[in-house]
Write an enzyme that holds these catalytic residues in place. Structure first.
Site, mmCIF file in Angstrom:
data_model
loop_
_atom_site.group_PDB
_atom_site.id
_atom_site.type_symbol
_atom_site.label_atom_id
_atom_site.label_comp_id
_atom_site.label_asym_id
_atom_site.label_seq_id
_atom_site.Cartn_x
_atom_site.Cartn_y
_atom_site.Cartn_z
ATOM 1 N N PHE A 1 45.712 33.199 135.683
ATOM 2 C CA PHE A 1 44.285 33.292 136.264
ATOM 3 C C PHE A 1 43.187 33.327 135.152
ATOM 4 C CE2 PHE A 1 47.328 33.907 139.644
ATOM 5 C CZ PHE A 1 47.348 32.781 140.495
ATOM 6 N N ARG A 2 43.586 33.203 133.990
ATOM 7 C CA ARG A 2 42.477 33.398 132.963
ATOM 8 C C ARG A 2 42.189 35.006 132.861
ATOM 9 N NH1 ARG A 2 43.760 28.652 130.823
ATOM 10 N NH2 ARG A 2 43.163 26.809 131.968
ATOM 11 N N LEU A 3 42.964 35.845 133.491
ATOM 12 C CA LEU A 3 42.796 37.293 133.486
ATOM 13 C C LEU A 3 43.599 37.763 132.028
ATOM 14 C CD1 LEU A 3 42.605 38.023 137.020
ATOM 15 C CD2 LEU A 3 40.643 37.771 135.471
#
Length: 222
Positions: free
Chosen positions: A198-200
């Site tokens: 999730f783009r983390l």
């Protein structure tokens, strides 16, 4: 093809879960970047189909206008990252007026990248000679024939130049041209990036004042 089909869709939750397993090991306890880079390059050699040692090299000209291209890493140790080229090429000319560069390795099969910035120095003549001698004979002849980055009237003109140099050297040794050498990027900053769900993403930055300084470790927001 419709425009919407040109760009791949964002990964799904299932895609992220599958891809994240290889990037779960701890990296934020590292305080020396070269060993971690060596581990990641070994992983890339096993996963990437072509040229795991390919890197984007960014330079800037005298006006500050940036330029970037793909080159191949040909040496790495605690001193820095080495590539070879015609010193009269665009990148060689730019490094002649602004001896700083940035490089980026992107291993998409692993969903990892390494970004590096620092000053650039020319390798020793002995280093350049040793690497040049390891190249295929036709590549060595090509280094004499090519006026890299300068206008070329036709493919035939290039082939004619190659034939001329091949005839000149005959069966003898092909020495390193005076305009061909290597450059070493001496990093003062290295960042290790790896994909997380999730783009983390994970981002580990290591910086130092100069090549004799200790590295400082910083974790960055994704």
């Amino acid at each position: 093809m419709a425009k919407k089909d040109l760009i791949p869709p964002s990964p799904s939750a299932e895609d992220y879960e599958t891809a994240s397993a290889a990037n779960a090991a701890e990296i934020f306890d590292r305080d020396e970047p070269f060993a971690l880079f060596a581990e990641w390059l070994e992983d890339a050699k096993a996963k990437e189909v072509n040229d795991a040692n390919a890197m984007a090299l960014a330079t800037a000209d005298a006006s500050g206008l940036p330029d970037v291209r793909m080159v191949l890493l040909k040496g790495v140790d605690a001193r820095g990252f080495v590539f070879y080229t015609n010193t009269e090429s665009a990148k060689g000319t730019q490094l002649g007026v602004n001896a700083q560069a940035a490089i980026c390795f992107h291993w998409k099969s692993l969903r990892r990248q390494v970004r590096i910035r620092g000053a650039v120095e020319t390798v020793s003549p002995d280093e350049a000679d040793a690497y040049f001698a390891s190249r295929a004979r036709d590549s060595r002849i090509g280094a004499w024939a090519s006026k890299q980055s300068r206008p070329l009237e036709s493919r035939f003109a290039l082939e004619k130049a190659v034939a001329k140099e091949a005839a000149r050297f005959g069966l003898g040794e092909v020495p390193r041209p005076p305009h061909w050498s290597g450059y070493r990027v001496v990093p003062t900053q290295m960042e290790f990036w790896r994909d997380r769900p999730f783009r983390l993403h994970d981002r580990l930055q290591l910086t130092r004042e100069n090549e004799d300084s200790l590295w400082r470790r910083t974790r960055l927001y994704p």
